[in-house]
Scaffold this active site. Structure first.
Site, PDB file in Angstrom:
ATOM      1  N   HIS A  44       3.760  -4.683 -20.279  1.00 27.61           N
ATOM      2  CA  HIS A  44       4.434  -3.752 -19.353  1.00 27.61           C
ATOM      3  C   HIS A  44       4.276  -2.300 -19.817  1.00 27.61           C
ATOM      4  CE1 HIS A  44       7.883  -3.448 -16.214  1.00 27.61           C
ATOM      5  NE2 HIS A  44       7.090  -2.384 -16.165  1.00 27.61           N
ATOM      6  N   ASP A  84       0.439  -7.175 -16.276  1.00 28.46           N
ATOM      7  CA  ASP A  84       1.215  -6.197 -17.049  1.00 28.46           C
ATOM      8  C   ASP A  84       2.695  -6.542 -17.040  1.00 28.46           C
ATOM      9  OD1 ASP A  84       1.434  -3.645 -18.488  1.00 28.46           O
ATOM     10  OD2 ASP A  84       2.404  -2.871 -16.677  1.00 28.46           O
ATOM     11  N   ARG A 108       5.976  -6.279 -10.501  1.00 31.77           N
ATOM     12  CA  ARG A 108       7.096  -6.877 -11.242  1.00 31.77           C
ATOM     13  C   ARG A 108       6.801  -8.362 -11.349  1.00 31.77           C
ATOM     14  NH1 ARG A 108       8.445  -2.544 -12.715  1.00 31.77           N
ATOM     15  NH2 ARG A 108      10.420  -1.448 -12.382  1.00 31.77           N
ATOM     16  N   LEU A 167       0.852  -1.200   0.000  1.00 31.74           N
ATOM     17  CA  LEU A 167       0.000   0.000   0.000  1.00 31.74           C
ATOM     18  C   LEU A 167       0.892   1.255   0.000  1.00 31.74           C
ATOM     19  CD1 LEU A 167      -3.147   0.445   0.055  1.00 31.74           C
ATOM     20  CD2 LEU A 167      -2.827   1.170   2.434  1.00 31.74           C
ATOM     21  N   GLY A 168       1.645   1.403  -1.108  1.00 34.27           N
ATOM     22  CA  GLY A 168       2.473   2.600  -1.289  1.00 34.27           C
ATOM     23  C   GLY A 168       1.717   3.612  -2.139  1.00 34.27           C
ATOM     24  N   ILE A 198       1.317   3.805  -5.434  1.00 29.22           N
ATOM     25  CA  ILE A 198       0.455   3.199  -6.452  1.00 29.22           C
ATOM     26  C   ILE A 198      -0.636   2.356  -5.783  1.00 29.22           C
ATOM     27  CG2 ILE A 198       0.405   1.571  -8.387  1.00 29.22           C
ATOM     28  CD1 ILE A 198       3.303   2.586  -9.046  1.00 29.22           C
ATOM     29  N   GLU A 219      10.823 -10.673 -19.166  1.00 26.75           N
ATOM     30  CA  GLU A 219      10.183  -9.912 -20.251  1.00 26.75           C
ATOM     31  C   GLU A 219      11.193  -9.668 -21.381  1.00 26.75           C
ATOM     32  OE1 GLU A 219       8.719  -6.340 -18.396  1.00 26.75           O
ATOM     33  OE2 GLU A 219       7.427  -7.461 -17.038  1.00 26.75           O
TER      34      GLU A 219
HETATM   35  P1  NAP Z   1       6.198   2.926  -3.062  1.00 25.43           P
HETATM   36  O1  NAP Z   1       5.416   4.170  -2.850  1.00 25.43           O
HETATM   37  O2  NAP Z   1       7.586   2.855  -2.526  1.00 25.43           O
HETATM   38  O3  NAP Z   1       5.320   1.730  -2.472  1.00 25.43           O
HETATM   39  C1  NAP Z   1       5.808   0.444  -2.343  1.00 25.43           C
HETATM   40  C2  NAP Z   1       4.960  -0.275  -1.299  1.00 25.43           C
HETATM   41  O4  NAP Z   1       5.359  -1.642  -1.278  1.00 25.43           O
HETATM   42  C3  NAP Z   1       5.129   0.285   0.111  1.00 25.43           C
HETATM   43  O5  NAP Z   1       3.861   0.527   0.654  1.00 25.43           O
HETATM   44  C4  NAP Z   1       5.833  -0.821   0.862  1.00 25.43           C
HETATM   45  O6  NAP Z   1       5.355  -0.996   2.176  1.00 25.43           O
HETATM   46  C5  NAP Z   1       5.407  -2.045   0.065  1.00 25.43           C
HETATM   47  N1  NAP Z   1       6.326  -3.155   0.272  1.00 25.43           N
HETATM   48  C6  NAP Z   1       7.657  -3.110   0.496  1.00 25.43           C
HETATM   49  N2  NAP Z   1       8.113  -4.354   0.707  1.00 25.43           N
HETATM   50  C7  NAP Z   1       7.050  -5.182   0.658  1.00 25.43           C
HETATM   51  C8  NAP Z   1       6.867  -6.565   0.836  1.00 25.43           C
HETATM   52  N3  NAP Z   1       7.912  -7.371   1.123  1.00 25.43           N
HETATM   53  N4  NAP Z   1       5.631  -7.076   0.704  1.00 25.43           N
HETATM   54  C9  NAP Z   1       4.586  -6.276   0.432  1.00 25.43           C
HETATM   55  N5  NAP Z   1       4.675  -4.959   0.259  1.00 25.43           N
HETATM   56  C10 NAP Z   1       5.903  -4.413   0.373  1.00 25.43           C
HETATM   57  O7  NAP Z   1       6.331   2.594  -4.615  1.00 25.43           O
HETATM   58  P2  NAP Z   1       5.286   2.934  -5.780  1.00 25.43           P
HETATM   59  O8  NAP Z   1       5.626   4.231  -6.385  1.00 25.43           O
HETATM   60  O9  NAP Z   1       3.905   2.675  -5.276  1.00 25.43           O
HETATM   61  O10 NAP Z   1       5.710   1.793  -6.839  1.00 25.43           O
HETATM   62  C11 NAP Z   1       5.583   0.437  -6.501  1.00 25.43           C
HETATM   63  C12 NAP Z   1       6.156  -0.455  -7.588  1.00 25.43           C
HETATM   64  O11 NAP Z   1       5.299  -0.490  -8.705  1.00 25.43           O
HETATM   65  C13 NAP Z   1       7.505  -0.024  -8.189  1.00 25.43           C
HETATM   66  O12 NAP Z   1       8.595  -0.321  -7.350  1.00 25.43           O
HETATM   67  C14 NAP Z   1       7.531  -0.793  -9.486  1.00 25.43           C
HETATM   68  O13 NAP Z   1       8.124  -2.061  -9.308  1.00 25.43           O
HETATM   69  C15 NAP Z   1       6.049  -0.969  -9.813  1.00 25.43           C
HETATM   70  N6  NAP Z   1       5.698  -0.195 -11.011  1.00 25.43           N
HETATM   71  C16 NAP Z   1       5.311  -0.854 -12.136  1.00 25.43           C
HETATM   72  C17 NAP Z   1       4.977  -0.133 -13.276  1.00 25.43           C
HETATM   73  C18 NAP Z   1       4.520  -0.812 -14.534  1.00 25.43           C
HETATM   74  O14 NAP Z   1       4.704  -0.265 -15.613  1.00 25.43           O
HETATM   75  N7  NAP Z   1       3.914  -1.973 -14.449  1.00 25.43           N
HETATM   76  C19 NAP Z   1       5.070   1.258 -13.276  1.00 25.43           C
HETATM   77  C20 NAP Z   1       5.465   1.892 -12.109  1.00 25.43           C
HETATM   78  C21 NAP Z   1       5.782   1.157 -10.979  1.00 25.43           C
HETATM   79  P3  NAP Z   1       5.608   0.013   3.388  1.00 25.43           P
HETATM   80  O15 NAP Z   1       4.793   1.237   3.050  1.00 25.43           O
HETATM   81  O16 NAP Z   1       5.085  -0.709   4.546  1.00 25.43           O
HETATM   82  O17 NAP Z   1       7.075   0.284   3.412  1.00 25.43           O
END
Ligand code: NAP
Length: 312
Positions: free
Chosen positions: A279, A256, A232, A152-153, A155, A261
């Site tokens: 993706h 996605d 991912r 729950l970050g 996104i 990939e």
């Molecule tokens: P973010 O704000 O840093 O949020 C990441 C969340 O993941 C945080 O809430 C964190 O928890 C949680 N987390 C960390 N370790 C974990 C675990 N072991 N198990 C479960 N949850 C865990 O990042 P964001 O900006 O939302 O982006 C998240 C990810 O989306 C990116 O890192 C990237 O891999 C992916 N993404 C994919 C695309 C695509 O094109 N498909 C595009 C953009 C991003 P805490 O809050 O408790 O620390």
């Protein structure tokens, strides 16, 4: 003053790459005839590498650049960059958070609705003339379902907000419970999957989340369960996911992202209960332009000796 040399490891949004190449002396590694030779030639003075989330930068590559001070990543996910090596060697890393959040969350919902309401299957049904022989059949509904968000970050929260508009209940799993939301926290992903009808992965990739969506979690989601992954490929046990989707032990999936990939296993492509996407969650013109601008802003800050805009 001469322009700094920058090694650009992989593609980024073309209009912003054009701006980058106008402002600095850029060297495209991914199109070079001799990438290793190019890196070796620039090694004595190259301080800046620009890369993207998929390409990343390995420790071995950083070791070849003794003057390296900044790795600017076009993308928020930095799991392909060896952050530990960068930190230990005083190499700063920047990424592109926030600007892509809304489009990525939109894609999660598009995949979720597309999977639950079988929209690509309906598209094929019409195109292939099968409608002329009878109706397509009835689908599940997203209304009043329980949605479990893994991570729950930024996104994950944007996804949860959108899901609430479909009258769903929200639960989430991650390292830290959040005090500013009234969603249900689960400290165990299998318990979240047992509770949920839909599981959406929105956590970072990398070793800490490797296969966090385990076979047990997917089994707990069950035959009517829906799994959506915009995080991912590494975060889910892809082999187990394919087996469970094929046997009906897992209902459906909207994906996605994948292991390895752009190679998607033939077994996954053969399934009719999956919606596959290459993706593309952040791949809109405004978001890719904003991501590219953040790369440029971080480089400008670095060159001017100012604080980086979005350090990791
Ligand atoms: P973010 O704000 O840093 O949020 C990441 C969340 O993941 C945080 O809430 C964190 O928890 C949680 N987390 C960390 N370790 C974990 C675990 N072991 N198990 C479960 N949850 C865990 O990042 P964001 O900006 O939302 O982006 C998240 C990810 O989306 C990116 O890192 C990237 O891999 C992916 N993404 C994919 C695309 C695509 O094109 N498909 C595009 C953009 C991003 P805490 O809050 O408790 O620390």
């Amino acid at each position: 003053m001469s322009k700094p040399n920058i090694l650009v490891m992989g593609p980024m949004y073309q209009p912003k790459l054009d701006e980058l190449e106008a402002a600095y002396t850029c060297h495209r590694v991914w199109t070079a005839d001799d990438p290793a030779g190019l890196i070796a030639r620039l090694a004595p003075d190259c301080e800046i590498v620009v890369t993207n989330g998929g390409r990343g930068l390995k420790a071995d590559e950083m070791k070849q650049l003794p003057k390296l001070k900044l790795v600017a990543c076009f993308g928020v996910g930095v799991d392909a960059i060896d952050l530990a090596h960068a930190k230990a060697n005083g190499i700063a890393v920047t990424n592109t958070p926030d600007v892509l959040t809304e489009d990525v969350a939109d894609m999660a919902l598009a995949l979720l609705l597309g999977t639950v309401r079988r929209i690509p299957q309906g598209d094929r049904f019409v195109r292939e003339g099968r409608w002329l022989k009878g109706g397509m059949g009835i689908t599940m509904s997203l209304q009043r379902k329980r949605v479990g968000v893994v991570g729950l970050g930024r996104i994950g929260r944007a996804i949860a907000k959108r899901c609430a508009a479909f009258n769903t209940d929200i639960g989430y799993f991650g390292p830290n419970p959040k005090s500013d939301v009234d969603y249900t926290y689960f400290k165990d992903i299998v318990a979240l999957a047992q509770w949920a009808d839909v599981l959406i992965a929105a956590c970072p990739g990398g070793p800490a989340t490797y296969r966090v969506v385990s076979r047990a979690a997917l089994q707990a989601l069950g035959p009517d369960g829906v799994f959506v992954n915009i995080a991912r490929g590494s975060v889910v046990d892809q082999t187990a996911m394919i087996e469970l989707l094929a046997s009906g032990a897992l209902g459906s999936a909207g994906l996605d992202v994948f292991d390895d990939e752009p190679r998607v296993p033939a077994e996954l492509i053969a399934l009719q209960n999956v919606v596959l996407h290459p993706h593309q969650a952040s791949a809109t013109h405004p978001t890719r332009a904003a991501m590219g601008q953040l790369v440029l802003d971080n480089l400008a800050a670095f060159v001017a000796g100012r604080a980086l805009v979005t350090p990791v």
